[in-house]
Design a protein around this motif. Structure first.
Motif, PDB file in Angstrom:
ATOM      1  N   GLY A   1      -5.779  -2.262  13.052  1.00  0.00           N
ATOM      2  CA  GLY A   1      -4.427  -1.876  13.415  1.00  0.00           C
ATOM      3  C   GLY A   1      -4.050  -0.630  12.645  1.00  0.00           C
ATOM      4  N   PRO A   2      -2.926  -0.025  12.966  1.00  0.00           N
ATOM      5  CA  PRO A   2      -2.527   1.180  12.228  1.00  0.00           C
ATOM      6  C   PRO A   2      -2.494   0.977  10.717  1.00  0.00           C
ATOM      7  N   ASN A   3      -2.077  -0.205  10.276  1.00  0.00           N
ATOM      8  CA  ASN A   3      -2.003  -0.490   8.836  1.00  0.00           C
ATOM      9  C   ASN A   3      -2.634  -1.837   8.493  1.00  0.00           C
ATOM     10  N   ASP A   4      -3.607  -2.280   9.283  1.00  0.00           N
ATOM     11  CA  ASP A   4      -4.214  -3.598   9.108  1.00  0.00           C
ATOM     12  C   ASP A   4      -5.707  -3.476   8.852  1.00  0.00           C
ATOM     13  N   VAL A   5      -6.155  -4.152   7.801  1.00  0.00           N
ATOM     14  CA  VAL A   5      -7.563  -4.119   7.409  1.00  0.00           C
ATOM     15  C   VAL A   5      -8.058  -5.544   7.209  1.00  0.00           C
ATOM     16  N   SER A   6      -9.291  -5.780   7.594  1.00  0.00           N
ATOM     17  CA  SER A   6      -9.944  -7.071   7.387  1.00  0.00           C
ATOM     18  C   SER A   6     -11.203  -6.852   6.566  1.00  0.00           C
ATOM     19  N   SER A   7     -11.430  -7.716   5.578  1.00  0.00           N
ATOM     20  CA  SER A   7     -12.621  -7.569   4.738  1.00  0.00           C
ATOM     21  C   SER A   7     -13.253  -8.926   4.481  1.00  0.00           C
ATOM     22  N   ILE A   8     -14.563  -9.014   4.704  1.00  0.00           N
ATOM     23  CA  ILE A   8     -15.286 -10.262   4.449  1.00  0.00           C
ATOM     24  C   ILE A   8     -16.235 -10.120   3.264  1.00  0.00           C
ATOM     25  N   ALA A   9     -16.079  -9.042   2.495  1.00  0.00           N
ATOM     26  CA  ALA A   9     -16.880  -8.880   1.282  1.00  0.00           C
ATOM     27  C   ALA A   9     -16.423  -9.903   0.239  1.00  0.00           C
ATOM     28  N   PRO A  10     -17.335 -10.620  -0.401  1.00  0.00           N
ATOM     29  CA  PRO A  10     -16.944 -11.675  -1.346  1.00  0.00           C
ATOM     30  C   PRO A  10     -15.988 -11.202  -2.440  1.00  0.00           C
ATOM     31  N   GLU A  11     -16.161  -9.971  -2.940  1.00  0.00           N
ATOM     32  CA  GLU A  11     -15.309  -9.501  -4.036  1.00  0.00           C
ATOM     33  C   GLU A  11     -13.865  -9.274  -3.609  1.00  0.00           C
ATOM     34  N   THR A  12     -13.622  -9.235  -2.302  1.00  0.00           N
ATOM     35  CA  THR A  12     -12.257  -9.021  -1.824  1.00  0.00           C
ATOM     36  C   THR A  12     -11.340 -10.157  -2.250  1.00  0.00           C
ATOM     37  N   TRP A  13     -11.872 -11.360  -2.334  1.00  0.00           N
ATOM     38  CA  TRP A  13     -11.053 -12.498  -2.781  1.00  0.00           C
ATOM     39  C   TRP A  13     -10.414 -12.199  -4.137  1.00  0.00           C
ATOM     40  N   LYS A  14     -11.222 -11.724  -5.068  1.00  0.00           N
ATOM     41  CA  LYS A  14     -10.723 -11.484  -6.424  1.00  0.00           C
ATOM     42  C   LYS A  14      -9.731 -10.319  -6.457  1.00  0.00           C
ATOM     43  N   ILE A  15     -10.046  -9.260  -5.715  1.00  0.00           N
ATOM     44  CA  ILE A  15      -9.204  -8.070  -5.747  1.00  0.00           C
ATOM     45  C   ILE A  15      -7.840  -8.347  -5.117  1.00  0.00           C
ATOM     46  N   VAL A  16      -7.834  -8.995  -3.984  1.00  0.00           N
ATOM     47  CA  VAL A  16      -6.600  -9.159  -3.210  1.00  0.00           C
ATOM     48  C   VAL A  16      -5.826 -10.409  -3.593  1.00  0.00           C
ATOM     49  N   TYR A  17      -6.545 -11.513  -3.828  1.00  0.00           N
ATOM     50  CA  TYR A  17      -5.870 -12.792  -4.050  1.00  0.00           C
ATOM     51  C   TYR A  17      -5.904 -13.261  -5.507  1.00  0.00           C
ATOM     52  N   GLY A  18      -6.711 -12.620  -6.329  1.00  0.00           N
ATOM     53  CA  GLY A  18      -6.941 -13.119  -7.675  1.00  0.00           C
ATOM     54  C   GLY A  18      -5.811 -12.827  -8.641  1.00  0.00           C
ATOM     55  N   HIS A  19      -5.978 -13.323  -9.867  1.00  0.00           N
ATOM     56  CA  HIS A  19      -5.015 -13.086 -10.938  1.00  0.00           C
ATOM     57  C   HIS A  19      -5.036 -11.604 -11.320  1.00  0.00           C
ATOM     58  N   LYS A  20      -3.867 -11.071 -11.641  1.00  0.00           N
ATOM     59  CA  LYS A  20      -3.754  -9.665 -12.004  1.00  0.00           C
ATOM     60  C   LYS A  20      -3.224  -9.533 -13.438  1.00  0.00           C
ATOM     61  N   ALA A  21      -3.859  -8.662 -14.207  1.00  0.00           N
ATOM     62  CA  ALA A  21      -3.394  -8.423 -15.574  1.00  0.00           C
ATOM     63  C   ALA A  21      -2.039  -7.738 -15.574  1.00  0.00           C
ATOM     64  N   GLN A  22      -1.807  -6.893 -14.561  1.00  0.00           N
ATOM     65  CA  GLN A  22      -0.530  -6.203 -14.442  1.00  0.00           C
ATOM     66  C   GLN A  22       0.179  -6.670 -13.174  1.00  0.00           C
ATOM     67  N   GLN A  23       1.427  -7.115 -13.320  1.00  0.00           N
ATOM     68  CA  GLN A  23       2.178  -7.626 -12.190  1.00  0.00           C
ATOM     69  C   GLN A  23       2.308  -6.585 -11.080  1.00  0.00           C
ATOM     70  N   ALA A  24       2.411  -5.310 -11.479  1.00  0.00           N
ATOM     71  CA  ALA A  24       2.602  -4.257 -10.489  1.00  0.00           C
ATOM     72  C   ALA A  24       1.420  -4.122  -9.544  1.00  0.00           C
ATOM     73  N   MET A  25       0.259  -4.612  -9.956  1.00  0.00           N
ATOM     74  CA  MET A  25      -0.933  -4.492  -9.120  1.00  0.00           C
ATOM     75  C   MET A  25      -1.113  -5.674  -8.180  1.00  0.00           C
ATOM     76  N   THR A  26      -0.154  -6.586  -8.130  1.00  0.00           N
ATOM     77  CA  THR A  26      -0.271  -7.766  -7.289  1.00  0.00           C
ATOM     78  C   THR A  26      -0.152  -7.411  -5.810  1.00  0.00           C
ATOM     79  N   PHE A  27      -1.042  -7.947  -5.005  1.00  0.00           N
ATOM     80  CA  PHE A  27      -0.957  -7.817  -3.555  1.00  0.00           C
ATOM     81  C   PHE A  27       0.009  -8.907  -3.063  1.00  0.00           C
ATOM     82  N   GLU A  28       1.204  -8.515  -2.640  1.00  0.00           N
ATOM     83  CA  GLU A  28       2.211  -9.468  -2.188  1.00  0.00           C
ATOM     84  C   GLU A  28       1.892  -9.951  -0.774  1.00  0.00           C
ATOM     85  N   LYS A  29       2.469 -11.078  -0.392  1.00  0.00           N
ATOM     86  CA  LYS A  29       2.273 -11.610   0.951  1.00  0.00           C
ATOM     87  C   LYS A  29       2.831 -10.655   2.005  1.00  0.00           C
TER      88      LYS A  29
END
Length: 493
Positions: free
Chosen positions: A74-102
């Protein structure tokens, strides 16, 4: 400028604007480097078409086969099935500002409604999870075992009645649903829906299914509010009352349970009330979370059991191996409990493979890239890019698995060298990080005990009419048809 000139110029200007926008999205947008079909990059209407048709997970999987582990749909939609994506997008973040919001376009929050743990922002989620965690602790799970066993006993009794009939045939999918809805209803509200006793869905449960199915139309409206003028065409009016009735009934029932207070009963409300304080949950929030837990804690478990049963019955060598493990390990049904089922390695492998082959929630829950953007699988995602890990695609692509379309529980035992390179860490059916499923341990205990008890007591055979059972559509949840099996009591000397 005359009216005629305006009439002539308007479509020309609109056409120039759309052409310029298309060129920007295709060649100059920050996501232009992310592979994917070109037409999808211009509009999300193709994606939404497949969503409304219930075909998006299957379609997305074919796109990943073509374009690789990370793609733009989509214009602003991305899908990723790489295993590391779980940690980057859904994982714990050391800095709150780096959180991927819903990405709230995916979710449907009725105006004026109270948040539940799924819809709450990060601060609200932490507060709610802290209040609910006591109800899902190991201590709570042990206290809930007796109640769980009582419903499993009733389930086995009802299946035994079917097995004793002249035609010992049962829609096992329905009975899994009856069992899990009754159990979660008792845990959430202090009383069951009566599905097992009646051998049918309580009207309330039917409303829940309708409300869940209608969420796909909500996604369209959230992305394109201007479609409100034709809302009744794409969102059937009969579905809207389901939201309202489900909310009203669950609120009333939750309030009745709250009024009874903490009574030492090992249900969710008792644990919440025992540990509630000024930072805890309001009455409205308790009701909202109970309503959410009814669906999240029942339909998903029943779905996994249904899919795993189908896989076993269409792979008889795996079925025979599991049956042998269960029946050799236990000499009586009473021995099958929350602890002993963990000593069945092939059962655990079967359920893992069931979760891979038939994840209860096949789509991904999208998140938005944070301020300043982020990098996923080597691609830069600008702020507010929507990204998710779609479970069906992630679990069925050859990029992650050897023989992805084959039901091979042994891949989880480490006994088959052929599957040594499987990317097993991509399997996250309960999601990942601080927002992962709170009821994971409860669901695992249910699945293991129910399947072990059923196969200890009965032989199962899939009927021909259900051979194509996996041909299903998805409206957030699977649209499951009947799963007809012949049940025969095991003869023991």
């Amino acid at each position: 400028m005359t009216l005629l000139n305006v009439v002539v110029a308007t479509p020309i200007v609109a056409g120039i604007f759309l052409a310029a926008r298309g060129l920007y999205l295709l060649f100059f947008h920050p996501l232009a480097k992310v592979p994917g079909p070109k037409l999808y990059a211009i509009t999300d209407l193709i994606y939404l078409y497949y969503v409304i048709q219930g075909e998006w997970p299957a379609k997305l999987k074919t796109l990943h086969d073509i374009y690789g582990p990370t793609l733009r749909f989509g214009p602003n939609d991305v899908s990723s099935i790489a295993p590391e994506t779980w940690k980057i997008v859904y994982g714990h973040k050391a800095q709150q500002a780096m959180t991927f919001e819903k990405d709230m376009r995916f979710f449907n929050k009725p105006p004026g409604s109270v948040d539940n743990i799924l819809l709450a922002d990060n601060n609200g989620h932490r507060r709610m999870r802290r209040a609910l965690a006591h109800a899902f602790s190991e201590k709570a799970l042990r206290g809930q075992e007796e109640l769980m066993i009582s419903y499993v006993n009733l389930f086995i009794s009802k299946i035994a009645d079917k097995a004793a009939a002249q035609e010992p045939v049962v829609d096992i999918m329905l009975w899994y649903n009856y069992l899990t809805f009754d159990l979660i209803g008792d845990l959430a509200f202090g009383k069951p829906f009566g599905c097992l006793e009646q051998g049918g869905y309580h009207p309330w449960v039917a409303m829940i299914f309708q409300a869940a199915a209608s969420t796909v139309f909500g996604q369209v409206m959230n992305r394109h509010p201007t479609l409100g003028a034709i809302r009744s065409w794409i969102w059937p009016d009969k579905l809207t009352p389901s939201f309202i009735q489900h909310a009203q009934l669950s609120e009333q029932t939750a309030y009745e349970r709250i009024e009874r207070g903490s009574i030492g009963r090992e249900d969710f409300v008792d644990y919440i009330l025992r540990h509630n304080d000024e930072k805890g949950l309001s009455r409205e929030e308790i009701a909202a979370n109970a309503r959410f837990l009814i669906l999240a804690g029942s339909e998903t478990t029943a779905t996994l059991l249904s899919g795993t049963t189908f896989m076993l019955l269409t792979n008889r060598d795996k079925y025979n191996k599991l049956v042998q493990e269960i029946r050799q390990r236990f000499s009586s049904e009473e021995e099958i409990d929350m602890i002993s089922v963990n000593d069945l390695p092939f059962l655990l492998a079967v359920l893992n493979e069931g979760l891979r082959m038939y994840p209860p929630v096949p789509a991904g829950f999208p998140r938005l890239a944070p301020a300043g953007g982020g990098t996923v699988d080597g691609f830069y995602l600008p702020e507010n890019t929507s990204i998710s890990v779609p479970q069906w695609s992630a679990y069925h692509c050859e990029q992650n698995w050897t023989d992805p379309e084959s039901f091979v529980p042994e891949r989880w035992l480490g006994t088959e060298p052929r599957y040594a390179n499987d990317k097993r860490d991509v399997l996250q059916p309960f999601s990942f990080g601080p927002r992962n499923c709170l009821g994971k341990n409860l669901a695992n205990a249910e699945m293991r005990i129910i399947l072990a008890r059923l196969l200890w007591r009965f032989d199962l055979e899939l009927l021909q009419e259900s051979r194509n059972w996996m041909q299903q559509r998805v409206f957030v949840l699977w649209e499951k048809p009947a799963l007809m099996v012949k049940v025969t009591p095991v003869q023991r000397s």
